[in-house]
Design an enzyme around this catalytic site. Structure first.
Site, PDB file in Angstrom:
ATOM      1  N   HIS B 442      24.002  55.656 -40.582  1.00 47.08           N
ATOM      2  CA  HIS B 442      23.131  54.371 -40.939  1.00 47.08           C
ATOM      3  C   HIS B 442      22.714  53.791 -39.530  1.00 47.08           C
ATOM      4  O   HIS B 442      23.616  53.355 -39.021  1.00 47.08           O
ATOM      5  CB  HIS B 442      23.757  53.189 -41.790  1.00 47.08           C
ATOM      6  CG  HIS B 442      24.384  53.821 -43.017  1.00 47.08           C
ATOM      7  ND1 HIS B 442      25.219  53.192 -43.758  1.00 47.08           N
ATOM      8  CD2 HIS B 442      24.283  55.092 -43.803  1.00 47.08           C
ATOM      9  CE1 HIS B 442      25.457  53.847 -44.845  1.00 47.08           C
ATOM     10  NE2 HIS B 442      24.845  54.760 -44.950  1.00 47.08           N
ATOM     11  N   LEU B 443      21.579  53.958 -39.168  1.00 42.39           N
ATOM     12  CA  LEU B 443      21.054  53.475 -37.881  1.00 42.39           C
ATOM     13  C   LEU B 443      19.901  52.424 -38.123  1.00 42.39           C
ATOM     14  O   LEU B 443      19.149  52.476 -38.951  1.00 42.39           O
ATOM     15  CB  LEU B 443      20.341  54.620 -37.087  1.00 42.39           C
ATOM     16  CG  LEU B 443      21.147  55.989 -37.100  1.00 42.39           C
ATOM     17  CD1 LEU B 443      20.220  57.085 -36.637  1.00 42.39           C
ATOM     18  CD2 LEU B 443      22.507  55.920 -36.801  1.00 42.39           C
TER      19      LEU B 443
END
Ligand SMILES: Cc1cc2nc3c(=O)[nH]c(=O)nc-3n(C[C@H](O)[C@H](O)[C@H](O)COP(=O)(O)OP(=O)(O)OC[C@H]3O[C@@H](n4cnc5c(N)ncnc54)[C@H](O)[C@@H]3O)c2cc1C
Ligand code: SF4
Lengths: 152, 504
Positions: B442-443
């Site tokens: 999750h960026l």
């Protein structure tokens, strides 16, 4: 006078890639020690390892292959640190090589651990895809990856 | 000009096209923006670096998934004290093709934080309305009882026994999950609603086009106005470069190439913003394996089916199940030689449950001197590492409460297995990130939104400060962490930005 082939070829990325088949051998021999046959479970060297290594080398980006080769070099050159024998891992007796494999994978030095981790990655993929291994875990054999895509 | 254009070799003519809007990237953000613009009557061209693979083309093995679906074989790692993989896809449909399709609404406190700290208000109502639409169109459902699998059921049992808050079976963009445990290789059963199956074909059906195998090199400007994109096709197997393409945008270019590639693309395009590539964030995660007496067979059942969002604020964690294929366990389990194979022989009896840290640490994305790949500088500070360790303790306790006889923590220097009486070992585990095996999936950030052009790259409508006709609509605009899975937020943001564009 016949032209000598260059020691390297250009990959599709335009990056020099070592052509040397010793690299494949270095990797496959390290993997065979890391994933040996044990109990009812076959090891990674159960028939298709050479083909797998050749394919992995052909299909991966050069940097990943380089990481795996470095991992194999670290693996083979460090028995002095683990079992205190100044020989490369491929010359150790099977029992010592096995001890080395376990110890080097758990090295206290992060860079060594990482190098072996990268090496174990293709090893685990080859081992876990072997139908004989999968059968032991009640997993169906895997069909071939199609490797296809929409072309129009 | 509509339909699909795939790889074109160097011997073919250059490809020139024109559309109202050019969307770079076809993942969560790109597809949501493209379909919204197409529904408003615009001609949209989606330009995607990866190949278009239909479910029949999806790989079966983890090897195939890395080769065919992942960005650079998943070999991107953080530069910092520890090298943690940064995992994303490179295919039509982007990371939605290889993710678990977990759908969580944007929490209210996030909107409040965006407004308070970044001056970005006015999004809440529109985004929640977009999330209503997404949930309906992408058939969001709770993991059905018949496809939960033992790992997910046990996780619920453990969480209930301990009274973990907000413990639930996940809601996902899946229509009738068959529990094949193959989400990360792409859902061959056509149940998971990745964007290559819906919004992208719809964009074409509405007169749009998709260029696949087409990594954009840069956005083209006339003055400060973005007027199109250029690049060279790239062969999906050999990676050989093909002929050039250029697509002119009559109205705007929308960049949705992900939190690592969007900042990079804007840098390559000559944009100079103090905040470009900055404020990169993530939810780093790791898994602990519980060892059970009876077989778990974690690869049967939904790949991810159980979660708790109850630790999101305190200490800042999300807990969830995740099944890992046998082929990847070989490198994940510690050791080598016969001892490794003995450990692997337990495969049927282990269940992997994970934590994702709502990390406050910030990193950056920059250009590499040696390649066209992003360099991601990132490491967790002490506070985040403490949270990380707390998460591990919570998962270990949950395994024991569910009946595990031992837990494999996977921390270098700690025993390979710990029993219920050894939790102290984990509680006191060193905080050095190099001891842990974690990944970033999750960026956020890199082109963060905000009112102030000195501290942000885009405004509250995704428009790049100081330019016209250039919008960013993906994870890179998110200026905070979320503490929940991001796809729903990214898609709703992209739809909101696209609606705004279309209304101008
Ligand atoms: C294994 C995994 C599991 C996950 N599970 C979940 C989940 O269950 N629920 C959830 O909410 N989130 C999940 N996520 C996260 C979620 O999938 C991503 O946050 C989301 O897809 C990001 O959306 P995006 O549009 O920013 O980027 P992406 O979806 O990654 O799309 C970016 C696209 O741009 C393309 N691109 C990049 N550079 C260029 C270029 N130069 N030119 C053209 N195209 C380019 C890429 O090939 C890619 O297709 C998961 C992530 C991973 C890795
Ligand atoms: S678990 Fe299997 S059937 Fe269910 S969504 Fe994932 S891949 Fe599809």
């Amino acid at each position: 006078m016949t032209a000598r082939p260059l020691p390297y070829a250009k990959t599709s990325d335009g990056v020099p890639a070592l052509r040397d088949p010793h690299m494949n051998w270095l990797v496959r021999s390290a993997l065979a020690i890391l994933f040996p046959p044990t109990g009812d479970l076959p090891g990674v060297d159960n028939g298709g390892l050479d083909a797998f290594v050749a394919r992995f080398r052909r299909e991966t980006p050069w940097l990943l292959w380089l990481g795996v080769v470095m991992g194999a070099m670290v693996f083979h050159l460090t028995p002095a640190l683990t079992v205190h024998v100044p020989l490369p891992a491929f010359l150790l007796s099977p029992a010592l090589a096995d001890k080395h494999a376990d110890r080097i994978a758990g090295s206290r030095w992060y860079l060594i651990r990482q190098a072996i981790f990268i090496l174990k990655l293709p090893g685990g993929m080859a081992w876990g895809a072997d139908p004989a291994v999968r059968e032991q875990f009640a997993l169906a054999p895997m069909e071939r990856d199609p490797g296809t895509w929409r072309t129009s | 000009m509509s339909g699909h254009v795939a790889f074109r070799g160097r011997d073919e003519a250059d490809f020139d096209g024109e559309a109202d809007y050019v969307v770079v990237g076809s993942g969560a953000g790109g597809a949501a923006a493209a379909v919204t613009l197409a529904r408003a009557g615009a001609r949209v061209a989606i330009v995607e670096a990866g190949a278009w693979r239909d479910p029949d083309d999806y790989p079966i093995s983890a090897y195939g998934a890395m080769r065919d679906m992942m960005d650079d074989w998943g070999s991107q790692v953080t530069v910092g004290r520890a090298f943690w993989p940064v995992v994303q896809a490179r295919t039509v449909g982007g990371t939605t093709v290889i993710n678990s399709a977990i759908c969580v609404r944007t929490p209210d406190d996030i909107f409040a934080q965006w407004e308070r700290d970044h001056g970005v208000g006015e999004l809440r109502a529109e985004m929640l309305a977009a999330q209503d639409v997404l949930e309906r169109e992408l058939s969001v459902e709770e993991a059905p009882p018949e496809s939960r699998g033992r790992s997910n059921l046990l996780a619920m049992k453990g969480a209930e026994a301990l009274g973990y808050p907000e413990s639930h079976y996940m809601r996902r963009y899946v229509n009738g999950c068959a529990g094949s445990g193959q989400c990360l290789q792409g859902c061959k059963k056509l149940r998971k609603q990745s964007t290559n199956l819906n919004y992208i074909p719809e964009t074409i059906a509405r007169g749009g086009m998709v260029l696949s195998c087409a990594p954009v090199d840069r956005v083209v400007f006339e003055g400060t106005r973005a007027v199109g994109v250029v690049g060279r096709f790239a062969h999906p197997a050999s990676r050989a470069r093909g002929t050039r393409f250029q697509i002119r945008a009559r109205k705007a270019v929308i960049v949705a190439a992900s939190a690592t590639h969007s900042p990079l693309l804007l840098m390559r395009s000559g944009l100079r913003h103090a905040a470009l590539g900055k404020h990169f964030r993530a939810h780093p995660g790791t898994g602990l394996f519980g060892c059970y007496d009876t077989p778990i067979d974690m690869n049967t059942g939904a790949t991810q089916g159980w979660a708790s969002t109850g630790f999101r604020s305190d200490p800042g964690l999300k807990l969830e199940t995740l099944s890992m294929p046998l082929e990847l366990i070989g490198s994940r389990f510690a050791g080598g030689g016969a001892k490794l194979i003995e450990r692997l022989s337990e495969f049927r009896h282990v269940a992997m449950w994970c934590l994702a840290v709502r990390a406050e640490s910030e990193g950056s994305v920059s250009r590499s001197l040696f390649s066209d790949k992003p360099v991601v500088r990132y490491e967790l500070d002490r506070g985040d590492m403490e949270r990380f360790r707390q998460g591990m303790v919570l998962i270990a306790k949950q395994h024991f409460a569910a009946g595990a006889r031992a837990v494999i923590p996977g921390v270098a220097g700690l025993p390979y297995k710990i029993g219920p009486d050894d939790l102290g070992v984990l509680e006191e585990a060193p905080l050095d990130p190099r001891r842990y095996t974690a990944i970033l999936s999750h960026l956020f950030g890199g082109c963060v939104m905000g009112r102030d052009a000195r501290t942000s790259v885009v405004d509250h409508r995704g428009r790049v400060h100081g330019t016209t006709g250039l919008v960013v609509a993906d994870a890179s605009v998110i200026p905070t962490n979320l503490g929940v899975n991001p796809q729903h937020t990214i898609m709703a943001l992209a739809m909101t930005f696209a609606r705004d564009l279309a209304s101008r």
